[in-house]
Design a protein around this motif. Structure first.
Motif, mmCIF file in Angstrom:
data_model
loop_
_atom_site.group_PDB
_atom_site.id
_atom_site.type_symbol
_atom_site.label_atom_id
_atom_site.label_comp_id
_atom_site.label_asym_id
_atom_site.label_seq_id
_atom_site.Cartn_x
_atom_site.Cartn_y
_atom_site.Cartn_z
ATOM 1 N N TYR A 1 -3.209 -2.886 -7.183
ATOM 2 C CA TYR A 1 -3.492 -1.494 -7.046
ATOM 3 C C TYR A 1 -3.623 -1.742 -5.825
ATOM 4 C CZ TYR A 1 -6.409 2.229 -6.723
ATOM 5 O OH TYR A 1 -6.307 3.853 -7.062
ATOM 6 N N ASP A 2 -3.122 -2.549 -4.247
ATOM 7 C CA ASP A 2 -2.927 -1.787 -3.776
ATOM 8 C C ASP A 2 -1.368 -1.611 -2.966
ATOM 9 O OD1 ASP A 2 -4.767 -1.723 -1.341
ATOM 10 O OD2 ASP A 2 -5.142 -3.561 -0.489
ATOM 11 N N THR A 3 -0.673 -2.515 -3.796
ATOM 12 C CA THR A 3 0.479 -3.332 -3.426
ATOM 13 C C THR A 3 0.883 -1.633 -4.294
ATOM 14 O OG1 THR A 3 1.020 -4.838 -4.114
ATOM 15 C CG2 THR A 3 2.933 -4.524 -4.436
ATOM 16 N N TRP A 4 1.225 -0.849 -5.401
ATOM 17 C CA TRP A 4 1.329 0.046 -6.050
ATOM 18 C C TRP A 4 1.291 1.127 -5.402
ATOM 19 C CZ3 TRP A 4 -1.200 3.468 -10.191
ATOM 20 C CH2 TRP A 4 -0.011 4.336 -10.783
ATOM 21 N N GLY A 5 0.152 1.376 -4.737
ATOM 22 C CA GLY A 5 0.060 1.943 -3.380
ATOM 23 C C GLY A 5 0.827 1.733 -2.426
ATOM 24 N N GLU A 6 1.042 1.210 -1.964
ATOM 25 C CA GLU A 6 2.400 0.516 -0.641
ATOM 26 C C GLU A 6 3.778 1.517 -1.469
ATOM 27 O OE1 GLU A 6 2.967 -3.208 -0.041
ATOM 28 O OE2 GLU A 6 5.160 -3.260 -0.260
ATOM 29 N N THR A 7 4.143 0.936 -2.642
ATOM 30 C CA THR A 7 4.859 1.450 -3.578
ATOM 31 C C THR A 7 5.290 3.250 -3.667
ATOM 32 O OG1 THR A 7 4.928 -0.253 -4.695
ATOM 33 C CG2 THR A 7 6.711 1.122 -5.452
ATOM 34 N N THR A 8 4.076 3.415 -3.683
ATOM 35 C CA THR A 8 3.661 4.671 -3.640
ATOM 36 C C THR A 8 4.483 6.000 -2.432
ATOM 37 O OG1 THR A 8 2.608 4.642 -5.429
ATOM 38 C CG2 THR A 8 2.563 6.944 -4.772
#
Lengths: 143, 119, 498, 192
Positions: free
Chosen positions: D151-158
């Protein structure tokens, strides 16, 4: 902007595919060694940037169309989110890859592969887009 | 007082302050952004340092190693690096626009121009 | 098909973030400004509906926990919704929905239509970031979503019509990045001594560790980091510029949400992780925060009185109002914290209402300078009436939400035996009378300049959102059970008093 | 406990930090910032963070330097000598106080490399022991990044996407001369 040096051009003609190949290696080898979507994206983006430095922005924009890059950067984030939603549809929680396949470990493999791909696509296209926008700014100013 | 086990952290805090000093004192916007970068990298160093385990190795599972360093700080810092570069890219684009609009990237000159507008 | 309704509601916490985020991504690709607006508005209202459902469920069934990726905390990231953040989530999504509805009319004035799709994408991302920070139960996740919301808000602010929007944006960016990085450093120190990132788990571990020098400095880092984002008095210098030069609807959105979520994060760290005993009894955080809050209440209001640009005046008023919230927090009692949380809710309604009024004025008159508002009372009656009601609420007149907040804060101060503080709250309210009256006087008791161009009434697309907020100001000023009731329960929960 | 390579790297880093503050030539400062990143990447490798090192090298020394150079070519490569002693004093005071506070905070930290530190005993053991079976891939950083903390990594991509949106928004405005931009001012401000 365009470098007319023959050696530089032919050398980078060889180098750029290698860089992109290395990016793919980093992308898919992230499970076993250091690397993953983000690093691969940066390297792939660097390949595109090198291309635009050597062959000039207009040509680079013909190969990597800005509009396509825009679609790709959105697609990467979208792919990541869709994997999350797919897990919900399969009965798991958001981003629970274990439900993506019958075998949880296979599901995890598949999920990680897809989300890393999403990260890589977004990062590569964002890096290229940002660099294009910066260089384009200068070209317009010169006029 | 001197503790070699803390030496790492002390140097990191000093580096951090070098970055912060650049941000506060330097009027040149590019210098400020470089300072921010140093500040952020120092925090990354802080996290990575705390993940280190004596005699450990990189956290990639294999037969030949027993002790691994802690992978969690590494994961967090990958995200932090990404955040840093995203902020940097946007800040630089802003600086380019500021240069176009004010013909300078020095903070005090911008302030003078803005004061002139108000007065 | 049956059963799918149940599953969607079970996954609501995750969808609350995922759907707006994915919609923002789609907005990037939609080229038609109107279509992007329609999508953004629909999604914002859906998010608001989702937030209402979540609050209702929390009230009925207690705290909701959702495990992202199916990993149980502390190994995975948990979304954790209790009364406090459910209320903040309602503010973030609700204000976003109202403001974004107004933006169809107002935005074309300031931002070329070609960029609207990207603008709405950034707007939705900003809301997603704020909502994500609010409902997550993981400290590092707070940082990630903080950066999503920060980056998109820098981008939104930079879209203001004048070149000063650019310098305001970079000023905010530099300060905001320092704040975010300090928060990250504080999180790092907490992680170092506890070994966990989950909020609940961290609180448990920290109680075992007890106070030491690292925890103290971690508290300082977190407080200073969030205070920059919250614009606590000496760290507020980015706020007036950012609010003044951003596009009007961006100001209306950020003024009502960004600082509120920063307040939430600060309160979450202090009460849910450090705990009252550690933060207040052993480390005496109140001795720092309370004076700052009181100075902010006066300094913000006094500077506001001398502003000639009304947007800037309202921005300084925000600095003062943040002081009230912080004052409530620093009391660390149930009534005090209730007052802080209620004011968080109420101030969001008032300020976004006032800034939307400024959007109307800017739309019709082309300026928010006080001279440009002469005689507007007659020429834009509905708009200025909204300003008056929201302004009265800012002062704290009964039957408005402003009164409710002041009531709780004053009685909390008296209950704690802090009479001087209660007097100071009332005195600072008088300053609000001065700066609100200046505008009222100019708008109602001065004639429009003769050479002034004819001014039409504000367009309906802006008036409806403005009056929605005005009705909310009156509604929650009379029926306080929802806002103050929930805030009271949230304060009791945070203080562990049942 | 502290290797000599640590000390050398840190001394270099600190020297570069000071040099960046003092240098007027922004081109040189940008180059030094790139070297700073490369040296930190080396340091990360020494501390077993190979993934972080890889990323820092690619981002800090690669993309960041490129973007900075592109910015320099669009702005100016010389910093104007600003003698603002007051600001320098304020900066020095702030930095000294903050730095002293932070170093005070280090005093109760677990020592560097200490295997008994809390972070090595609470979450990490499960990641190290179970993740190869649960996720089935040996690189624990990748497992945690993409799955446990996906979930963090999705945020990072965002975040990356948000940066791109921001840059596109900024550069969507055509480069206007100063005069043109002045005319865009709202009436209240220009005449005030």
């Amino acid at each position: 902007m365009v470098v007319r040096h023959v050696i530089l051009r032919s050398l980078s003609k060889m180098l750029i595919p290698l860089i992109m190949l290395f990016a793919l290696y980093v992308q898919f080898h992230g499970d076993y060694g250091p690397g993953g979507g983000f690093q691969a994206g940066v390297i792939f983006g660097a390949g595109i940037i090198l291309y635009s430095l050597i062959f000039g922005l207009p040509k680079a924009k013909m190969v990597f169309r800005p509009r396509v890059l825009q679609y790709l950067m959105a697609f990467g984030v979208f792919l990541y989110g869709s994997v999350g939603l797919a897990a919900i549809l399969k009965g798991g929680n958001f981003l629970d890859y274990s439900h993506l396949a019958h075998d949880p470990v296979h599901g995890q493999h598949l999920g990680i592969l897809l989300v890393e791909l999403g990260v890589g696509i977004t990062v590569a296209s964002v890096m290229a887009t940002i660099f294009f926008l910066f260089t384009e700014r200068r070209r317009r100013e010169d006029v | 007082m001197f503790d070699p086990g803390l030496f790492n952290y002390w140097i990191i805090m000093i580096l951090m302050m070098t970055g912060l000093y650049t941000v506060i004192v330097k009027g040149n916007l590019i210098k400020k952004v470089i300072g921010l970068g140093i500040f952020q990298v120092s925090v990354i160093m802080f996290f990575v340092s705390m993940g280190k385990v004596r005699g450990g190795t990189a956290p990639i599972a294999s037969e030949s190693f027993e002790v691994y360093s802690n992978p969690v700080p590494h994961v967090l810092m990958l995200t932090a690096i990404v955040v840093a570069v995203a902020t940097l890219a946007f800040a630089l684009a802003l600086i380019v626009r500021i240069k176009e609009a004010y013909d300078t990237i020095e903070e005090d000159e911008i302030r003078e121009l803005e004061a002139g507008e108000e007065g | 098909m049956h059963g799918s309704g149940l599953s969607i509601s079970a996954h609501l916490p995750a969808l609350q973030i995922a759907v707006p985020l994915l919609s923002a991504v789609i907005c990037v690709l939609i080229r038609k400004a109107r279509a992007a607006w329609l999508l953004a508005t629909t999604v914002a209202w859906a998010a608001f509906a989702g937030a209402c459902v979540l609050l209702n469920r929390v009230i009925l069934h207690g705290t909701i926990s959702y495990e992202q990726g199916g990993w149980s905390p502390p190994w995975g990231i948990e979304l954790r919704i209790d009364l406090f953040n459910a209320l903040v989530l309602i503010i973030v999504t609700g204000i976003c929905a109202v403001v974004i509805s107004a933006s169809l009319t107002s935005l074309s004035m300031e931002v070329p239509e070609k960029r609207h799709n990207l603008f709405y994408a950034a707007f939705l991302l900003c809301m997603t970031g704020l909502a994500g920070m609010t409902i997550t139960g993981d400290v590092f996740n707070i940082f990630v979503f903080l950066e999503i919301s920060s980056l998109s808000s820098y981008a939104l602010i930079s879209q203001g019509a004048t070149r000063r929007a650019l310098t305001s944006s970079i000023q905010y960016l530099v300060m905001g990045t320092i704040g975010g990085t300090l928060l990250l450093l504080g999180i790092g120190m907490l992680y170092m001594v506890t070994g966990t990132l989950n909020i609940v788990d961290m609180a448990d571990q920290l109680a075992m560790v007890g106070p030491n020098r690292t925890v103290l400095v971690a508290l300082a880092c977190v407080t200073v980091g969030t205070s920059i984002k919250l614009a606590v008095f000496p760290l507020h210098i980015w706020l007036p510029n950012a609010y003044t030069y951003a596009p009007a609807i961006v100001t209306a959105f950020l003024a009502a949400t960004a600082t509120k979520v920063a307040f939430y994060v600060l309160a979450r760290f202090i009460f849910s992780i450090f705990g009252v005993e550690l933060a207040f009894e052993q480390m005496h955080l109140d001795r720092v925060l309370m004076p700052l809050a009181i100075v902010a209440m006066f300094a913000g209001s006094i500077v506001a009185i001398y502003q000639t640009d009304i947007k800037r005046m309202l921005a300084y008023s925000s600095v003062a109002q943040i002081g009230y919230m912080l004052l409530g927090l620093s009391m660390a009692t149930v009534p005090g914290l209730t007052g802080g949380i209620v004011h968080l809710f109420n101030h969001a309604l008032m300020k976004s209402g006032l800034f939307l009024v400024m959007a109307c004025v800017l739309f019709r008159v082309g300026s928010t300078h006080i001279d440009a508002m002469r005689g507007l009372g007659k020429r834009m009656p509905l708009t200025m009436a909204a300003f008056v009601i929201a302004g009265l609420s800012m002062i704290g007149v009964p039957l408005t939400v402003g009164f409710v907040s002041k009531w709780y804060l004053v009685s909390a101060a008296m209950e704690a035996g802090q009479w001087p503080v209660a007097v100071l709250i009332l005195l600072s309210s008088l300053l609000a009378v001065v700066y609100i009256w200046r505008v009222v006087e100019v708008a109602y008791f001065q004639e429009a300049p003769e050479d002034a161009p004819a001014v039409k009434k504000a367009p309906i697309g802006l008036l409806v959102p403005v009056w929605t907020l005005v009705f909310a100001i009156i509604f929650f000023g009379i029926f306080t059970s929802l806002s103050a009731g929930v805030a009271g329960d949230a304060a009791r929960m945070l203080l562990g008093a049942g | 406990m502290i290797d000599i390579i640590h000390v050398i790297l840190f001394v270099f880093l600190a020297a570069i930090g000071v040099a960046i503050i003092r240098l007027r030539d922004l081109f040189a400062a940008v180059m030094l910032a790139g070297i700073f990143s490369l040296l930190s990447a080396t340091l990360f490798t020494v501390m077993d963070a190979v993934d972080v090192a890889f990323t820092e090298a690619a981002v800090g020394a690669g993309i960041s330097t490129l973007l900075m150079l592109a910015t320099l070519s669009l702005t100016s490569s010389e910093e104007k000598p600003a003698v603002n002693r007051r600001q320098a004093m304020i900066g020095l005071v702030v930095v000294t106080i903050t730095g002293a506070a932070l170093i005070y905070g280090t005093l109760d930290m677990p020592r560097y490399g200490d295997p008994d530190a809390p972070i090595h005993h609470h979450m990490a053991p499960r990641f190290i022991e179970d993740s190869p079976e649960e996720i089935g891939i040996p690189n624990e950083v990748t497992s945690i990044l993409a799955s446990y903390r996906g979930y963090d990594t999705w945020g990072e991509t965002t975040v990356i996407l948000a940066a791109a949106i921001g840059v596109m928004l900024l550069f969507a405005a055509p480069p206007v001369s100063r005069r043109r931009e002045d005319e865009l001012f709202t009436p209240g401000e220009g005449t005030g």
